[in-house]
Scaffold this motif. Structure first.
Motif, short mmCIF file in Angstrom:
data_model
loop_
_atom_site.label_atom_id
_atom_site.label_comp_id
_atom_site.label_asym_id
_atom_site.label_seq_id
_atom_site.Cartn_x
_atom_site.Cartn_y
_atom_site.Cartn_z
N GLU A 187 6.72 -4.47 13.62
CA GLU A 187 5.88 -4.10 14.76
C GLU A 187 5.51 -2.62 14.72
OE1 GLU A 187 3.83 -4.51 18.35
OE2 GLU A 187 4.78 -6.13 17.22
N ALA A 188 6.48 -1.77 14.41
CA ALA A 188 6.24 -0.33 14.44
C ALA A 188 5.49 0.19 13.22
CB ALA A 188 7.59 0.40 14.54
N LEU A 189 5.71 -0.40 12.05
CA LEU A 189 5.20 0.19 10.82
C LEU A 189 3.95 -0.46 10.25
CD1 LEU A 189 8.64 0.85 9.10
CD2 LEU A 189 7.15 2.51 10.24
N ASP A 190 3.62 -1.69 10.64
CA ASP A 190 2.41 -2.31 10.10
C ASP A 190 1.18 -1.53 10.56
OD1 ASP A 190 0.88 -4.20 8.67
OD2 ASP A 190 0.52 -5.35 10.49
N GLY A 191 0.42 -1.03 9.60
CA GLY A 191 -0.77 -0.25 9.90
C GLY A 191 -0.51 1.23 10.11
N ALA A 192 0.76 1.64 10.10
CA ALA A 192 1.10 3.05 10.29
C ALA A 192 0.73 3.85 9.05
CB ALA A 192 2.59 3.20 10.59
N GLU A 193 0.32 5.10 9.25
CA GLU A 193 0.00 5.99 8.15
C GLU A 193 1.29 6.66 7.69
OE1 GLU A 193 -0.81 9.46 5.96
OE2 GLU A 193 -0.19 9.66 8.03
N ASN A 251 0.83 -1.20 0.00
CA ASN A 251 0.00 0.00 0.00
C ASN A 251 0.87 1.26 0.00
OD1 ASN A 251 -2.53 1.17 -0.26
ND2 ASN A 251 -2.69 1.54 1.95
N LEU A 252 1.96 1.21 -0.76
CA LEU A 252 2.85 2.36 -0.86
C LEU A 252 2.29 3.41 -1.82
CD1 LEU A 252 6.34 0.63 -1.19
CD2 LEU A 252 5.45 1.89 0.79
N SER A 253 2.60 4.65 -1.54
CA SER A 253 2.30 5.74 -2.46
C SER A 253 3.10 5.51 -3.73
CB SER A 253 2.70 7.07 -1.81
OG SER A 253 2.75 8.09 -2.79
#
Length: 100
Positions: free
Chosen positions: A60-66, A7-9
């Protein structure tokens, strides 16, 4: 092992991904596949980190991060599956013939 980042820009660059993942450890490699026909990126990429612990921390930190207006999907990459069927040499499943 590597990390799948989905889901990258479409504006993201390898340098952008490197900068984000470098916060969690050593980034060994970044790959952003491009569409062969359009030349545009395909909306996902892969990141290889220096260790499993660094990969786990990044996931852990980036999954689901905007990020860049999108919610990232970040997880362990699965091995690529071979889509060739026995007896075929192309994606459409037909036989391949070469003309000279």
């Amino acid at each position: 092992m590597s990390i799948y980042v989905g889901n990258l820009s479409y504006q993201v660059t390898p340098e952008d991904l490197t900068a984000v993942f470098a916060e969690y450890g050593t980034v060994k490699r970044v790959q952003i596949p491009m569409d062969r026909e359009t030349g545009r990126m395909r909306g996902f990429g892969f990141v290889e980190m220096g260790s499993d612990a660094e990969e786990d921390a990044a996931i852990e930190a980036l999954d689901g991060a905007e990020w860049m207006g999108r919610d990232l999907k970040v997880n362990k990459a699965r091995p690529r599956e071979n889509n060739n069927r026995a007896g075929t040499n192309n994606r459409r499943g037909g036989s391949f013939s070469r003309r000279y």
